[in-house]
Design a protein around this motif. Structure first.
Motif, PDB file in Angstrom:
ATOM      1  N   LYS A   1       0.814  -1.221   0.000  1.00  0.00           N
ATOM      2  CA  LYS A   1       0.000   0.000   0.000  1.00  0.00           C
ATOM      3  C   LYS A   1       0.837   1.256   0.000  1.00  0.00           C
ATOM      4  N   ARG A   2       1.795   1.297   0.890  1.00  0.00           N
ATOM      5  CA  ARG A   2       2.517   2.551   1.085  1.00  0.00           C
ATOM      6  C   ARG A   2       3.613   2.776   0.044  1.00  0.00           C
ATOM      7  N   PHE A   3       3.972   1.700  -0.674  1.00  0.00           N
ATOM      8  CA  PHE A   3       4.936   1.902  -1.755  1.00  0.00           C
ATOM      9  C   PHE A   3       4.240   1.869  -3.110  1.00  0.00           C
ATOM     10  N   GLY A   4       2.996   1.463  -3.107  1.00  0.00           N
ATOM     11  CA  GLY A   4       2.202   1.528  -4.325  1.00  0.00           C
ATOM     12  C   GLY A   4       2.455   0.392  -5.305  1.00  0.00           C
TER      13      GLY A   4
ATOM     14  N   LYS B   1      -0.525 -11.343  -1.510  1.00  0.00           N
ATOM     15  CA  LYS B   1      -1.649 -10.431  -1.710  1.00  0.00           C
ATOM     16  C   LYS B   1      -1.704  -9.983  -3.154  1.00  0.00           C
ATOM     17  N   GLY B   2      -2.944  -9.837  -3.662  1.00  0.00           N
ATOM     18  CA  GLY B   2      -3.143  -9.289  -4.995  1.00  0.00           C
ATOM     19  C   GLY B   2      -2.986 -10.304  -6.108  1.00  0.00           C
ATOM     20  N   TYR B   3      -2.690 -11.571  -5.764  1.00  0.00           N
ATOM     21  CA  TYR B   3      -2.717 -12.630  -6.770  1.00  0.00           C
ATOM     22  C   TYR B   3      -4.187 -12.971  -6.996  1.00  0.00           C
ATOM     23  N   PHE B   4      -4.446 -13.789  -8.012  1.00  0.00           N
ATOM     24  CA  PHE B   4      -5.794 -14.293  -8.135  1.00  0.00           C
ATOM     25  C   PHE B   4      -5.828 -15.670  -7.463  1.00  0.00           C
TER      26      PHE B   4
ATOM     27  N   THR C   1      -5.535 -16.131  -4.303  1.00  0.00           N
ATOM     28  CA  THR C   1      -4.378 -16.023  -3.424  1.00  0.00           C
ATOM     29  C   THR C   1      -4.355 -17.106  -2.349  1.00  0.00           C
TER      30      THR C   1
ATOM     31  N   GLU D   1     -10.109  -4.443   1.170  1.00  0.00           N
ATOM     32  CA  GLU D   1      -8.781  -5.013   1.369  1.00  0.00           C
ATOM     33  C   GLU D   1      -8.807  -6.542   1.205  1.00  0.00           C
TER      34      GLU D   1
ATOM     35  N   TYR E   1      -9.276  -7.611  -2.396  1.00  0.00           N
ATOM     36  CA  TYR E   1      -8.056  -7.434  -3.190  1.00  0.00           C
ATOM     37  C   TYR E   1      -7.008  -8.493  -2.851  1.00  0.00           C
ATOM     38  N   ASP E   2      -6.867  -8.784  -1.576  1.00  0.00           N
ATOM     39  CA  ASP E   2      -5.895  -9.798  -1.168  1.00  0.00           C
ATOM     40  C   ASP E   2      -6.105 -11.095  -1.929  1.00  0.00           C
TER      41      ASP E   2
ATOM     42  N   GLY F   1      -7.071  -9.981  -6.207  1.00  0.00           N
ATOM     43  CA  GLY F   1      -5.907  -9.325  -6.766  1.00  0.00           C
ATOM     44  C   GLY F   1      -6.161  -8.423  -7.935  1.00  0.00           C
TER      45      GLY F   1
ATOM     46  N   ILE G   1      -4.504  10.562   4.091  1.00  0.00           N
ATOM     47  CA  ILE G   1      -3.406   9.617   4.353  1.00  0.00           C
ATOM     48  C   ILE G   1      -2.610   9.532   3.056  1.00  0.00           C
ATOM     49  N   SER G   2      -1.303   9.674   3.151  1.00  0.00           N
ATOM     50  CA  SER G   2      -0.458   9.586   1.959  1.00  0.00           C
ATOM     51  C   SER G   2      -0.760   8.319   1.187  1.00  0.00           C
ATOM     52  N   LEU G   3      -1.020   8.446  -0.104  1.00  0.00           N
ATOM     53  CA  LEU G   3      -1.362   7.267  -0.901  1.00  0.00           C
ATOM     54  C   LEU G   3      -0.178   6.307  -0.929  1.00  0.00           C
ATOM     55  N   ASN G   4       0.946   6.779  -1.433  1.00  0.00           N
ATOM     56  CA  ASN G   4       2.179   6.001  -1.338  1.00  0.00           C
ATOM     57  C   ASN G   4       3.367   6.904  -1.585  1.00  0.00           C
TER      58      ASN G   4
ATOM     59  N   TYR H   1      -3.562  11.582  -1.969  1.00  0.00           N
ATOM     60  CA  TYR H   1      -3.983  11.175  -0.619  1.00  0.00           C
ATOM     61  C   TYR H   1      -5.274  10.368  -0.669  1.00  0.00           C
TER      62      TYR H   1
ATOM     63  N   SER I   1      -2.697   3.986 -10.416  1.00  0.00           N
ATOM     64  CA  SER I   1      -2.652   2.532 -10.609  1.00  0.00           C
ATOM     65  C   SER I   1      -2.534   1.781  -9.293  1.00  0.00           C
TER      66      SER I   1
ATOM     67  N   ILE J   1      -3.447   0.130  -5.457  1.00  0.00           N
ATOM     68  CA  ILE J   1      -4.377  -0.888  -4.956  1.00  0.00           C
ATOM     69  C   ILE J   1      -5.717  -0.213  -4.644  1.00  0.00           C
TER      70      ILE J   1
ATOM     71  N   GLU K   1      -9.004   1.147  -2.853  1.00  0.00           N
ATOM     72  CA  GLU K   1      -9.192   1.585  -1.464  1.00  0.00           C
ATOM     73  C   GLU K   1     -10.618   2.071  -1.296  1.00  0.00           C
TER      74      GLU K   1
END
Ligand code: ATP
Ligand code: MG
Lengths: 690, 397
Positions: free
Chosen positions: A43-46, A68-71, A73, B151, B154-155, B158, B268-271, B277, B381, B383, B385
């Motif tokens: 999330k925080r690195f995108g 995470k984010g695989y299909f 998973t 969340e 997405y986990d 994906g 909140i900072s996106l990334n 944000y 692009s 994830i 939210e």
């Protein structure tokens, strides 16, 4: 790059680093921790897709711990993608992060990334090192090209280093937990084992403080684990010397010093929590050594001695006596009636003869033999079910002396008495206990054919609940009769109380079994110790009667009153023999006698006499009239007619409780069949003179 | 044939009549000959005055389909209408698309498990081969559950699918809302429609809010409640900053918290790579805490945001361009828009101007616009939210 943007970038970097760093190590669960770390990084690195593989400590294979984010998973995580070595080999070699910001068609095909090969446009694989060992791999994929800048990778690498430390901590925690569980399992197993074994186990630390006490040991010592833990061993495991009752030093110190197991000896007396005594055998007291061989405590194993042999023989003996009792009860009654008639008639014959007459001495002999027969029947009757002793307060010392004098008369055996003055009285049947003394003394006498000394010792003793004898707690008179005769082999020692066991040509083998039965009925205990060739020692415990103040009067009414008034006596008995004897006897003695054979006749006769103005002065009723109303029922009716009635009950059975309660029922006296004329007169006199 | 989208609205007070009017309006714009061979999806947005039972009844009497999805919204808009009381019926008719509807109940009880159940169902439907997939999510916007929903989905699902959606809302009055599919109507659920198509789909989320405060560390938070900022009482920190920033609010921030906070959400900072944000709306304060619409992670760094008309409108065009770019060279044939109701409450002109910008980008294709309570989608692009005070936009081609 404008200045505000620069600051903004810095704030973003710092806040991302801060957030992720603070979230590392917040859980002790490997999966949770990894989940959280990966989620934050993505999330925080995108980045779009990511996974963490960790090396399994046992198999040494890399396994997905989170993705995470695989299909699909979840399926990915469940499977062991050990074949997916993408990046691993390279990283093991180079120990460096792999970054691919552009992918060629071939490179893309290498990615074993279910369903997403086409979508991924860049990736980075960051090794997870702990102290130079590769313990895992963080794999990050992006759908865009050029997603992995050097700055970001450096940030992620420093986060990963922190994450690696946490993983290591969790591994350590997990193996500690595993060890602890193993330890706890073992401990539980050991605990259960020690609890369930039949031996008593107590463990202590080196300061003799109790650290464990099992159920059996709780039972024997009377100390609950709760109370015992932490106490000094000597407080809970209190052993005294049998003789001087002093505490015994159990060599604890020497054990601790030498480190060698010590045996503490056998047949020790343990003082339980409630101050009672138990005989215990002690196996061993052994040191507990820890891994380094140092003594960390002691373990004590012991057991209570419960003489199984003793208990079994007691039981069998009781059974034998019981069956004998049934038989004896059956015949003794008839026998008694016969003897009463014999004795009665002999008595009558003798009354009419002067003592110097030839026949008189013959009759005297016949009477003697009959009396002996009567004694035997009486003895037999003590076996029978009820056979309740007719108890009274008496001094055992007097009875012992009297019996001994009688038995030893004319023999070259002497008697030594060791009887304290303050010996307690007993509450017992004089005849029966006298019989016991008689039988034992006679045996001793017979065991010393060439003479010797019999030692008779008495003492007062208080027994606690846990005495080794089958006796309830209380005060007892202990009587020891010891001879120096031929002795009994240990094999035979078990049999001497059995009925009909005898080694004597003319013996009946009933002497000791009768003694045994009598003592048992008196709630006492008899035991024997013997050494072949040296002598035999009988020990008797009889419940003490402590009201010494009570006056003891023994019946020795010897006066034979010849001045008999013409009094009217009514006698009821179903046996003609008895009726004839009594009628003759009483008539000879000047009484007016009428005989009846059953209850109805009796009542009729009584009423008739009453109505005629010459009522009976005394009624003698037989206790049992077979198939009809007996003495008890009859007296009830007579008492209705005359509440101040004077009546005597007679019976051959001494086993009905009524015999002890005859006064409550309304009788003034009791005659035990067979009785001598003297006894009959004595009873009649006593009642009529009151 | 292809894919056709049309919308019809009604403001008739009777739900049954309104549903009839709405669907007939939509149907008149579609060639009836297309119906037999095509798959149909009916999207129904209703405001809280309408009983979903009668709406469904009205729809079913006019169209033969088992693909009806809808929920209570604060309002809706089309190319030429904005209504906060009424019914919007949209029809997507296509031989290129497949629709799979689902209603997952008891969302707030165990959002993670419920979301996982939904993900499981979708993995069973979704083919392995390359196909574009869009998941439209219409959850009850109960606090804290939507973040978990997004969340978790997405986990497990994906990047293979795109996500768009918005929360059931009712004009900030927080009444009970409904979500429904076909003949199931319930609260506390997530209604979803999975669309599979070989045509590309474009998604983006934008808002235009700008940070005005220094960063604050969320030192204590749980779910959607912030207890502490910078190791201090969260409300105090927030209030101190706002009062300093805007002297006008001094007297009523206490009493009219929601009214003040609507202008000053948190970001909140996106990334690390984005200046963007994720916006968090504040709805109330309880004992010095700040209650948000959507989760705020503990130890994240937030900043207080504000905006003006110019900021808000400035984001629209780049977002539309980005959305359209995802369609490659295909023409957009319609748009599904989840537009934050609080953004609409801030400025109605803004929505009008945005509608015209969207129309421009669409070439006048129909807009299915929903005034929502929280928006689901990806900024750039990233994830997906759960956003607040934003616009989630989806272009079909
Ligand atoms: N003091 C003793 N010393 C050695 N042996 C004894 C002694 N007391 C008993 N016994 C043994 O126990 C046996 C059983 O004794 P018990 O008194 O029951 O019967 P008895 O003496 O044999 O017969 P009876 O008592 O009828 O004369 C004896 O025959 C003898 O062998
Ligand atoms: Mg004998």
């Amino acid at each position: 790059m404008s200045r505000p943007y620069f600051i903004d970038q810095k704030i973003r970097d710092l806040s991302v680093m801060y957030e992720i760093i603070s979230s590392i190590g917040t859980s002790l669960d490997l999966k949770k921790e990894s989940d959280n770390f990966l989620s934050k990084v993505l999330k925080r690195f995108g980045y779009d897709i990511g996974s963490i593989m960790l090396k399994d400590n046992k198999t040494k294979l890399f396994k997905f711990i989170t993705a995470k984010g695989y299909f699909k998973t979840d399926e990915l995580i469940e499977k062991e993608y050990t074949f997916d070595k993408l990046g691993i080999d390279e990283i093991i070699l180079t120990k460096k992060t792999i970054i691919k910001n552009q992918l060629t068609y071939d490179e893309r095909k290498l990615i074993i990334l279910p369903y997403l090969q086409d979508k991924v446009n860049s990736y980075a694989f960051v090794p997870i090192f702990f102290e130079n060992e590769l313990i895992g791999l963080l794999r990050l994929f992006s759908l865009s090209k050029n997603s992995f800048s050097e700055r970001q990778i450096k940030m992620i690498e420093s986060l990963t280093a922190k994450f690696a430390k946490t993983i290591n901590h969790i591994h350590i925690m997990e193996s500690l937990k595993e060890t602890l569980n193993l330890f706890l399992d073992e401990k539980e197993k050991l605990f259960i084992t020690l609890q369930s074994i039949a031996d008593s186990v107590i463990t202590t630390d080196i300061f003799r403080k109790i650290t464990f006490i099992n159920r059996k040991a709780e039972e024997i010592t009377g100390w609950q684990s709760k109370e015992a833990l932490g106490k000094d061993l000597t407080e809970v495991f209190k052993i005294i010397d049998k003789k001087n009752e002093k505490n015994i030093e159990r060599g604890f110190e020497s054990l601790i010093k030498s480190g060698e197991p010590v045996s503490i000896g056998n047949n020790l007396t343990l003082i339980t929590k409630n101050k009672s005594k138990k005989i215990i055998s002690t196996g061993v007291c052994a040191p507990i050594k820890n891994r380094t061989g140092d003594i960390s405590g002691t373990v004590l194993i012991f057991n209570e001695i419960i003489d199984k042999e003793l208990r079994d023989s007691e039981f069998i003996r009781a059974k034998k006596l019981e069956s004998l009792g049934l038989l004896a009860g059956g015949i003794a009654h008839d026998f008694n009636n016969l003897l009463t008639a014999i004795l009665g008639n002999i008595g009558l014959a003798m009354v009419n003869l002067p003592p110097e007459h030839k026949t008189y001495s013959r009759l005297k002999e016949a009477e003697k033999a009959s009396l002996k027969a009567r004694d035997l029947v009486t003895q037999l009757l003590t076996f029978s079910k009820g056979g309740e002793p007719m108890k009274k307060i008496l001094s055992p010392s007097q009875l012992l002396q009297d019996t001994a004098n009688l038995v030893l008369l004319g023999s070259n055996v002497q008697c030594n008495f060791k009887i304290p003055n303050n010996l307690w009285h007993i509450y017992a049947d004089e005849g029966q206990i006298g019989q016991v003394f008689h039988n034992i003394l006679l045996n001793s006498c017979q065991a010393m054919p060439s003479g010797g000394i019999i030692e008779i010792k008495c003492e007062n003793i208080s027994l606690k609940t846990d005495s080794p004898f089958p006796l309830s707690a209380g005060q007892y008179v202990k009587i020891i009769i010891k001879d120096t005769g031929i002795g009994i082999s240990s094999e035979n020692l078990l049999k001497i109380f059995d009925p009909y066991y005898t080694t004597k040509p003319k013996g009946t083998g009933l002497g000791l079994s009768i003694a045994y039965a009598i003592i048992k009925k008196h709630e006492g205990y008899i035991t024997v110790n013997s050494t072949l060739g040296k002598g035999t020692e009988f020990t008797i415990y009889l419940p003490a009667y402590k009201k010494i103040s009570e006056e003891i009067t023994s019946h020795t009414a010897e006066q034979f009153t010849k001045n008999i008034k013409k009094l009217k006596i009514l006698v009821m008995d179903d046996e003609d023999l008895i009726l004839n004897f009594i009628e003759d006897a009483l008539k000879q003695l000047g009484y007016q006698v009428q005989c009846t054979k059953n209850s109805i006749e009796t009542i009729q006769a009584y009423n008739k006499a009453l109505n005629s103005g010459e009522p009976f002065d005394l009624v003698i009723l037989d206790y049992t009239i077979p198939g009809e109303a007996g003495g008890k029922e009859t007296i009830n009716k007579l008492l209705e007619i005359n509440p101040s009635l004077k009546a005597i009950i007679s019976s051959g059975y001494s086993d009905d409780p009524i015999i002890n309660e005859y006064k409550q029922v309304g009788f003034k006296g009791f005659l035990k069949k067979p009785y001598k004329i003297k006894e009959l007169l004595n009873t009649i006199e006593t009642i009529l003179s009151n | 044939m292809g894919t056709y989208i049309s919308t019809g609205v009604s403001a008739l007070p009777d739900p049954y009549l309104a549903a009839n009017e709405g669907i007939r309006n939509a149907l008149t714009k579609i060639n009836p000959n297309l119906f037999d061979k095509a798959n149909k999806l009916v999207i129904s947005l209703i405001t809280q005055e309408y009983d979903p039972y009668w709406i469904l009844k009205g729809i079913k009497e006019n169209i033969d389909t088992s693909n009806i999805i809808g929920f209570t919204t604060a309002g809706f808009f089309t190319n030429d209408t904005i209504l906060t009381k009424g019914v919007l019926i949209a029809i997507i008719i296509s031989d290129e698309m497949e629709f799979f509807l689902n209603l997952e109940k008891n969302l707030s009880k165990d959002p993670k498990t419920v979301s996982y159940q939904l993900a499981k169902k979708i993995t069973e439907i979704l083919p392995v081969d390359d196909i574009n997939a869009l998941l439209i999510l219409m959850p009850d916007a109960i606090s804290s559950t939507v973040s978990v929903l997004v969340e978790t989905l997405y986990d497990f699902l994906g990047a293979k699918i795109k996500y768009v959606g918005g929360g059931s809302g009712d004009n900030l009055r927080f009444l009970k809302t409904f979500q429904f599919t076909n003949d199931e109507i319930a609260s506390d659920t997530v209604a979803s429609a999975l669309i599979l198509t070989h045509k590309p789909i474009g998604i983006s989320v934008y808002h235009g809010w700008q940070p005005i405060s220094p960063p604050f560390v969320v030192t204590k938070a749980k779910g959607n409640i912030i207890y502490e900022l910078d190791w201090q009482n969260a409300f105090d920190v927030y209030k101190d900053f706002i009062e300093n920033y805007d002297k006008n609010v001094i007297n009523y921030i206490h009493n009219e918290f929601a009214k003040t906070a609507i202008n000053y959400p948190l970001g909140i900072s996106l990334n690390t790579n984005s200046i963007n944000y994720i916006v968090r709306d504040l709805i109330k304060t309880i004992n010095g805490s700040l209650v948000c619409v959507g989760d705020v992670p503990e130890n994240s760094v937030i900043r207080i945001m504000t905006s003006n008309y110019a900021d808000l409108i400035s984001e629209v065009k780049p977002a539309l361009t980005y959305t359209k770019k995802q369609l490659y060279n295909n023409h957009p044939i319609g748009a599904l828009v989840f537009y934050c109701v609080s953004r609409y409450l801030l400025s109605k002109e803004l929505l009008l101007e945005e509608i015209s910008l969207i129309k421009e980008a669409l070439g006048n294709a129909p807009i299915i616009g929903c005034l929502s309570f929280g928006e689901i989608g990806s900024i750039e692009s990233s994830i997906p939210e759960y956003h607040n005070k934003s616009v989630a936009i989806c272009f079909f081609s």
